[in-house]
Design a protein around this motif. Structure first.
Motif, PDB file in Angstrom:
ATOM      1  N   ASN A  89      -5.111  -0.743  13.175  1.00 26.72           N
ATOM      2  CA  ASN A  89      -5.008  -1.066  11.752  1.00 26.72           C
ATOM      3  C   ASN A  89      -4.796   0.202  10.941  1.00 26.72           C
ATOM      4  O   ASN A  89      -5.516   1.187  11.078  1.00 26.72           O
ATOM      5  N   GLN A  90      -3.797   0.157  10.056  1.00 26.74           N
ATOM      6  CA  GLN A  90      -3.393   1.307   9.258  1.00 26.74           C
ATOM      7  C   GLN A  90      -3.890   1.202   7.826  1.00 26.74           C
ATOM      8  O   GLN A  90      -3.989   2.207   7.121  1.00 26.74           O
ATOM      9  N   ASP A 104      -3.821   3.327   2.545  1.00 26.31           N
ATOM     10  CA  ASP A 104      -3.423   3.893   3.835  1.00 26.31           C
ATOM     11  C   ASP A 104      -4.576   4.763   4.319  1.00 26.31           C
ATOM     12  O   ASP A 104      -4.893   5.785   3.710  1.00 26.31           O
ATOM     13  N   THR A 105      -5.237   4.327   5.381  1.00 19.98           N
ATOM     14  CA  THR A 105      -6.463   4.993   5.808  1.00 19.98           C
ATOM     15  C   THR A 105      -6.223   6.418   6.308  1.00 19.98           C
ATOM     16  O   THR A 105      -7.148   7.235   6.317  1.00 19.98           O
ATOM     17  N   ALA A 106      -4.994   6.725   6.693  1.00 14.93           N
ATOM     18  CA  ALA A 106      -4.719   8.066   7.213  1.00 14.93           C
ATOM     19  C   ALA A 106      -4.631   9.107   6.104  1.00 14.93           C
ATOM     20  O   ALA A 106      -5.017  10.260   6.288  1.00 14.93           O
ATOM     21  N   GLN A 155       1.240   6.916   5.439  1.00 16.23           N
ATOM     22  CA  GLN A 155       1.831   6.582   6.731  1.00 16.23           C
ATOM     23  C   GLN A 155       1.955   5.079   6.941  1.00 16.23           C
ATOM     24  O   GLN A 155       2.379   4.623   7.998  1.00 16.23           O
ATOM     25  N   ALA A 156       1.601   4.297   5.931  1.00 13.29           N
ATOM     26  CA  ALA A 156       1.654   2.835   6.028  1.00 13.29           C
ATOM     27  C   ALA A 156       2.932   2.306   5.395  1.00 13.29           C
ATOM     28  O   ALA A 156       3.578   2.973   4.589  1.00 13.29           O
ATOM     29  N   GLU A 192      -0.547  -5.602  11.053  1.00 16.56           N
ATOM     30  CA  GLU A 192      -1.862  -5.155  11.479  1.00 16.56           C
ATOM     31  C   GLU A 192      -2.339  -6.017  12.647  1.00 16.56           C
ATOM     32  O   GLU A 192      -1.590  -6.827  13.195  1.00 16.56           O
TER      33      GLU A 192
END
Length: 218
Positions: free
Chosen positions: A3-4, A24-26, A131-132, A153
């Motif tokens: 998952n992003q 976007d978690t990154a 990055q999403a 996802e």
């Protein structure tokens, strides 16, 4: 896939609209979907989550999903995106406010600074942040320019405004509505998605494609 994204829901406005901050978690970059009211609540959630808004996306042009898009966009210096078929509805926000809330509220809106969306979306476009990336799916029916953002996802997720609800679907008797278009959208565009797809609705709780497909008979 891993998952992003992470979703942060803020219920706003007199009609309890789900404004969704998609993170976007990154990178912590985020898009804000449907800021239809309560700008202070939205910006406070942004602050608390530590996200960095880069764009506003409107699922459709009804006022309860759009009313604060200009103020939020100005605050963060970010663009607003909408499907071209709902630009006319967006231009009629003051008229919508007058019908919902009366002439005084409409006059206040007309006197406030606001601008048209700068980014025009179409079916198949990619909305990238950090990055999403979400894919635009055109969902005419509730309005002719309704859209959803689909993310691959685990499970997949679609944020899609008022086209589909838990145990129901969007009205077609408001501005830009068409029952025939909505039926086609449900059959050909939403109910063809994987049944486990999480559906984030414009009002109320989430559901899944499989659950809602099983409950429809048309």
């Amino acid at each position: 896939m891993l998952n992003q994204i992470k979703l942060h829901r803020v219920v706003v406005g007199p009609l309890d609209t789900n404004c969704v901050i998609i993170e976007d978690t990154a990178t912590k970059d985020a898009i804000i979907v449907d800021p239809g009211g309560d700008p202070d609540a939205i910006t406070e959630r942004v602050r608390l989550t530590g996200t960095r808004p880069v764009m506003i996306v409107l699922t459709h042009g009804h006022v309860d999903h759009c009313a604060e898009s200009a103020s939020i966009a100005s605050m963060y210096g970010i663009p607003v995106a909408i499907h071209s078929d709902d630009l006319e509805l967006f231009d009629q926000l003051a008229d919508q406010i007058e019908q919902f809330m009366g002439p005084v509220a409409a006059a206040r809106f007309r006197a406030s600074p606001h601008s048209r969306p700068q980014v025009i979306l179409k079916d198949g476009d990619s909305v990238a942040f950090g990055q999403a990336s979400g894919r635009v799916i055109h969902l005419p029916g509730h309005t002719m320019g309704g859209i959803g953002l689909y993310f691959e996802e685990t499970p997949p997720v679609i944020i899609q405004g008022d086209t589909l609800f838990r145990d129901g679907f969007g009205r077609t008797d408001l501005w830009g509505g068409s029952w025939e278009a909505l039926k086609k959208t449900l059959r050909d565009r939403l109910f063809t998605l994987p049944p486990e797809t999480r559906v984030v609705c414009g009002h109320g709780g989430d559901t899944t494609i499989g659950r809602e497909k099983a409950g429809q008979s048309f």
